[in-house]
Design an enzyme around this catalytic site. Structure first.
Site, short mmCIF file in Angstrom:
data_model
loop_
_atom_site.label_atom_id
_atom_site.label_comp_id
_atom_site.label_asym_id
_atom_site.label_seq_id
_atom_site.Cartn_x
_atom_site.Cartn_y
_atom_site.Cartn_z
N ASP A 176 125.72 -76.27 -76.77
CA ASP A 176 125.81 -76.59 -78.19
C ASP A 176 127.24 -76.43 -78.69
OD1 ASP A 176 124.98 -76.55 -81.14
OD2 ASP A 176 123.01 -76.61 -80.18
N ASP A 185 123.22 -59.42 -85.18
CA ASP A 185 121.82 -59.57 -84.77
C ASP A 185 121.69 -60.18 -83.38
OD1 ASP A 185 119.30 -58.86 -85.48
OD2 ASP A 185 118.94 -60.50 -86.89
N HIS A 209 125.98 -74.32 -85.71
CA HIS A 209 124.73 -74.88 -85.18
C HIS A 209 124.23 -74.10 -83.97
CE1 HIS A 209 122.19 -77.93 -83.11
NE2 HIS A 209 121.91 -78.34 -84.33
N LEU A 220 117.76 -59.96 -82.55
CA LEU A 220 117.16 -58.68 -82.18
C LEU A 220 115.95 -58.34 -83.05
CD1 LEU A 220 120.46 -56.68 -81.63
CD2 LEU A 220 118.92 -57.60 -79.88
N ASN A 223 115.88 -54.03 -85.42
CA ASN A 223 117.16 -53.34 -85.58
C ASN A 223 117.55 -53.17 -87.05
OD1 ASN A 223 117.69 -56.01 -86.14
ND2 ASN A 223 119.69 -56.04 -85.11
N ASN A 301 116.44 -86.55 -85.74
CA ASN A 301 116.08 -86.48 -87.16
C ASN A 301 116.11 -87.84 -87.83
OD1 ASN A 301 115.95 -83.74 -86.76
ND2 ASN A 301 117.92 -83.29 -87.71
N ALA A 313 116.42 -86.24 -74.96
CA ALA A 313 114.99 -85.93 -75.14
C ALA A 313 114.09 -86.95 -74.44
CB ALA A 313 114.65 -85.86 -76.62
N SER A 365 116.50 -79.83 -84.17
CA SER A 365 117.35 -78.84 -83.52
C SER A 365 116.80 -77.44 -83.71
CB SER A 365 118.77 -78.89 -84.10
OG SER A 365 119.55 -79.85 -83.46
#
Length: 716
Positions: A176, A185, A209, A220, A223, A301, A313, A365
């Protein structure tokens, strides 16, 4: 294998897959005619691997060399090559834009090249909206304070999945825009990856993104910060292939996919796409699957703009993911299509954003990492499971949302990772039984194979995939692997007339079950038309002959069918196993079209045709007479007269024979008269002698019978 990067960036046009406009070539591309052979090889080896250069024949090498331009100019052709050790690499060659497609085709056909294509662009599907990002600190009353906003985790049953998951942490590659590995996090879960846009380890994300995608998989749990990821134990492998605008080259994406597969990924998440299929990217995906990696990609999309097909895809090895709203209806923006496999939450998805922030976003996405996380849980729980088995477990247990079965809007339905995990684990304990009722239908160079799932009532395990084997003498063996829900497959590229053994067996994560009884395929097509048709016309009949077709189509010719059609007449249809037929009951003189077809197992050949025109001898001329010459002359002639026959026998009269005889002798003289004649004067006769004659009409069938003999006439 050393990879050569571009010296300068190509101009990028987002979303659409396009070639870069051509620039005037600099000194890098010299006319081939002036480059010695050794120098040409050396020049090509500067931009292509040695094996590829060795495969290039002289004309093709000249074509490629002549198209070269300096890096940064023209278009780029990407070339995928696979090493003897299974490594995968992508080379890039700068060429004239007008020559790019032709150069790609030349290189793609070389045995040392896995695939070649004109480099194009793809972009991230669905972008995070930074203004929505906020901090996510816990209060005294709550842990992970934004968890309540993550409806998608509830839809997937994330807590149940974590409780059932294996203790080992699977690796999900996020190919990406990069991942902010310093995010609070994501602490401790982001591995050092790689960067194909700049230099680095994939930890830089100037778009957001990729970080958002990574958080959905791996944020996580417990936390006291922000929200949570689907999995409690997981590692993220960042592979940066898209720039700050969310756009990247297919060659970089392909190389990133292969790199992730070669560096420990269990699952690859591709929340990106474009409208053009790229052979190099497809080869990289196939390489990843061969390495045992599950590849998941966003459907796109474009649901409000006709849902154009999006790649990767749409590739057959990839799980295509559509997006759902909170109501579990397909999101209107979500593209749909026959290649949709699964659906997942995609609207209003809260996740991590660079800079220790959190934000919501919508798109396929955002749906895709939910499925990637589910696949990773299965891969960790059953490490021996093949990608096809993991995919089968996910699709066969999905919650059906639309019309019964697979549909274009949501595929097999909402992914249910807990059920899929239970199925995959259960299937490893007992091998499946053999598939049932294997049937093969052979056609032109093809064989359609169908079978029924094995019985589980006798203790056989549930299959997660099927292995097929199609083997013909001297031919490459075909070994497709089908997901558990698919029980039909068509083998192509077969040789007509050759027998092939077809075997099917089921497998699950525990291994492969027994083969079902072998079936036989013998592909065939209809024969070509019979050859060398000929006709021998007869009296109200015709004998038609022919030679066997040049090709029987791979199946024995069982008969020939003959159609005889004349204007105003009833059709005659005859059948024979030989190479000739006699047609009777025809009308002399009438033209008949005779059509002959050869018939084998698959059907009838094209028709060969010939025209028959039956005929017989003409009848005798009528009203014959004889008259001597004038007594005042000394020509010694007799003139014989007649009228045309009452029947020309079905063929035009081409002339007449007049057989003259002197009375009292048996000496005949045959004289010829042209068609249309009704008299003939015999000259040079004996003066005073008496002469008679008979007249015969002539047509294509031959000479007709004698007329009545004339009365005698005296030659004068």
């Amino acid at each position: 294998m050393t990879l050569r990067r571009r010296a300068s960036a190509l101009a990028v046009i987002a979303v659409a897959a396009v070639s870069v406009p051509a620039a005037a070539p600099a000194s890098a591309a010299t006319a081939v005619a002036t480059v010695p052979a050794a120098a040409a090889v050396e020049a090509l080896e500067e931009v292509l691997p040695e094996d590829v250069v060795e495969d290039l024949a002289a004309p093709a090498a000249a074509e490629v060399l002549d198209a070269l331009v300096d890096p940064g100019e023209g278009a780029v052709v990407s070339v995928a090559v696979e090493g003897d050790d299974g490594s995968f690499a992508v080379e890039r060659v700068a060429v004239e834009a007008s020559d790019a497609a032709e150069v790609a085709q030349v290189l793609d056909e070389l045995p040392s090249v896995e695939a070649a294509a004109v480099d194009s662009t793809m972009r991230a599907i669905g972008a995070v909206a930074p203004p929505a990002a906020t901090a996510g600190r816990a209060t005294a009353a709550a842990t992970d304070p934004r968890r309540g906003e993550q409806w998608g985790l509830d839809a997937l049953g994330a807590e149940a999945l974590r409780a059932a998951a294996a203790p080992t942490a699977p690796v999900v590659a996020v190919v990406d825009t990069g991942v902010d590995g310093t995010h609070e996090d994501l602490a401790g879960v982001v591995l050092r990856g790689t960067d194909y846009v700049g230099a680095g380890d994939g930890w830089r994300d100037r778009n957001g993104h990729g970080t958002h995608v990574a958080g959905t998989v791996a944020a996580l749990v417990g936390n006291g910060l922000g929200g949570q990821g689907v999995l409690g134990r997981v590692q993220v492998l960042p592979v940066r292939v898209l720039d700050a605008t969310g756009t990247g080259y297919t060659s970089d994406i392909a190389e990133g996919v292969a790199w992730a597969a070669d560096h420990g990924a269990d699952v690859i998440n591709l929340s990106l796409g474009g409208p053009e299929s790229d052979r190099v990217l497809a080869a990289a995906v196939a390489h990843a699957v061969r390495r045992g990696v599950v590849v998941v990609a966003a459907m796109g999309n474009e649901g409000l703009r006709g849902s154009p097909t999006s790649y990767p895809a749409a590739l057959p090895e990839v799980l295509g993911v559509t997006a759902l709203e909170r109501s579990l209806a397909r999101a209107p923006y979500s593209s749909q299509g026959s290649h949709a496999d699964l659906a997942a939450p995609g609207s209003g998805v809260l996740s991590t954003v660079p800079g220790n922030r959190y934000g919501g976003s919508s798109g396929t996405s955002m749906a895709t990492p939910h499925v990637a996380a589910a696949a990773a849980a299965l891969a960790a729980a059953v490490p021996t499971a093949a990608p096809a088995e993991i995919s089968a477990a996910l699709t066969s247990t999905a919650e059906d949302l639309g019309a019964p079965g697979r549909d274009v809007a949501t595929g097999y339905g909402l992914v249910d990772p807990d059920e899929a995990l239970a199925l995959l684990r259960a299937s490893t304990s007992v091998l499946p039984a053999a598939p049932q009722r294997v049937r093969v239908v052979s056609t032109d160079r093809r064989a359609a194979v169908s079978f029924s799932a094995p019985s589980t009532t006798s203790g056989g395990g549930r299959p997660t995939a099927y292995e097929l084997e199609v083997r013909g003498k001297g031919q490459p063996v075909q070994r497709p692997v089908l997901p558990a829900g698919t029980t039909t497959w068509t083998a192509t590229g077969l040789v007509n007339g050759l027998g092939y053994e077809v075997r099917v067996r089921a497998r699950n994560a525990g291994g492969a079950g027994p083969w079902a009884p072998t079936a036989v395929a013998r592909p065939a097509t209809t024969p070509t038309a019979p050859q060398r048709l000929a006709v021998r016309d007869g009296d109200r009949s015709a004998v038609v002959t022919w030679a066997a077709p040049a090709s029987h189509g791979g199946s024995k010719i069982t008969r020939y069918e003959v159609l005889v059609r004349g204007k105003g007449q009833e059709d005659q249809r005859l059948t024979t196993t030989g190479g000739s037929v006699t047609v009777r009951g025809l009308v002399n003189g009438l033209g008949y079209e005779v059509r002959v077809t050869a018939v084998n197992g698959p059907g009838a050949s094209p028709a060969a045709s010939v025209v028959a025109r039956p005929r017989t001898l003409p009848s005798a001329p009528r009203s014959v007479s004889a008259a001597g010459g004038s007594s005042k002359s000394s020509d010694r002639t007799v003139t014989f007269r007649w009228a045309a026959p009452s029947s020309h026998g079905g063929a035009a009269i081409t002339g007449y024979q007049v057989v003259v005889r002197e009375s009292g002798t048996r000496r005949d003289v045959t004289l010829a008269a042209p068609k249309g004649a009704t008299s003939l004067t015999a000259k040079g006769l004996r003066n005073g002698a008496r002469y008679t004659a008979v007249v015969r009409a002539v047509n294509a069938a031959g000479v007709g019978p004698d007329s009545a003999r004339t009365a005698a006439a005296v030659a004068r």
